[in-house]
Structures are given as C-alpha cells and as structure tokens.
Design a protein around this motif. Structure first.
Motif, PDB file in Angstrom:
ATOM      1  N   THR A  10       0.837  -1.201   0.000  1.00 56.39           N
ATOM      2  CA  THR A  10       0.000   0.000   0.000  1.00 56.39           C
ATOM      3  C   THR A  10       0.872   1.251   0.000  1.00 56.39           C
ATOM      4  O   THR A  10       2.079   1.190   0.191  1.00 56.39           O
ATOM      5  N   TRP A  11       0.227   2.396  -0.226  1.00 60.89           N
ATOM      6  CA  TRP A  11       0.923   3.686  -0.245  1.00 60.89           C
ATOM      7  C   TRP A  11       0.346   4.594   0.823  1.00 60.89           C
ATOM      8  O   TRP A  11      -0.829   4.487   1.178  1.00 60.89           O
ATOM      9  N   TRP A  13      -0.683   7.592   0.838  1.00 59.15           N
ATOM     10  CA  TRP A  13      -1.779   8.477   0.469  1.00 59.15           C
ATOM     11  C   TRP A  13      -3.109   7.731   0.270  1.00 59.15           C
ATOM     12  O   TRP A  13      -4.128   8.353   0.014  1.00 59.15           O
ATOM     13  N   GLU A  14      -3.141   6.414   0.415  1.00 50.85           N
ATOM     14  CA  GLU A  14      -4.371   5.662   0.216  1.00 50.85           C
ATOM     15  C   GLU A  14      -5.376   5.824   1.366  1.00 50.85           C
ATOM     16  O   GLU A  14      -6.548   5.523   1.198  1.00 50.85           O
ATOM     17  N   LYS A  15      -4.928   6.271   2.521  1.00 49.54           N
ATOM     18  CA  LYS A  15      -5.837   6.524   3.641  1.00 49.54           C
ATOM     19  C   LYS A  15      -5.797   8.027   3.945  1.00 49.54           C
ATOM     20  O   LYS A  15      -4.762   8.672   3.790  1.00 49.54           O
ATOM     21  N   THR A  42       2.410   1.385   6.712  1.00 47.18           N
ATOM     22  CA  THR A  42       2.751   1.285   5.296  1.00 47.18           C
ATOM     23  C   THR A  42       4.234   1.021   5.104  1.00 47.18           C
ATOM     24  O   THR A  42       4.628   0.264   4.235  1.00 47.18           O
ATOM     25  N   GLU A  58      -1.290   4.654   9.542  1.00 44.45           N
ATOM     26  CA  GLU A  58      -2.375   5.266   8.786  1.00 44.45           C
ATOM     27  C   GLU A  58      -3.741   4.788   9.258  1.00 44.45           C
ATOM     28  O   GLU A  58      -3.843   3.777   9.936  1.00 44.45           O
TER      29      GLU A  58
END
Length: 65
Positions: A10-11, A13-15, A42, A58
């Motif tokens: 995951t990255w 900025w995804e949350k 992450t 996150e």
C-alpha cells in the motif's frame, strides 16, 4: 543511515489520515519484525540516533490513527 526497513503493497496516500511514529527499542531489529506485520503501517525503517525506528501509521480518521 538506515539499517533495516520495509515497504508493503500500500501507499501512504491511500488513507486520509496518517502520522510518522518514532519508536525506541531495546533490541534494534525487534521493531522492524513487529511493526511490518501491523495492518495499519505502510513503511518503516530503523536508523541511528536518539530514536531507533520510524514508521508510517495510517487510518480512515485521526481517532483510528
């Protein structure tokens, strides 16, 4: 200098909410093995200095973080 680190699939900025967390550990490699298995992180890295580890935590909101 980074001694050990990881990045999952995951990255950051995804949350919508997240924060860097600084950790102190008695054994340098324990944090990397524990934290990389947490579903709310992450990435992370161990490094020399006053703190032993840095991880991105996150969540969907600040209460979750």
């Amino acid at each position: 200098m980074v001694y050990n680190g990881y990045k999952n699939e995951t990255w950051w900025w995804e949350k919508p909410a997240g924060a860097w967390v600084l950790v102190r550990e008695e054994k340098l490699d324990e944090a990397n093995e524990k934290i990389k298995n947490w579903p709310w992180t992450t990435s992370g890295a161990s490094f020399a200095g006053d703190w032993d580890y840095l991880a991105w935590v996150e969540g969907q909101n600040w209460d979750e973080v």
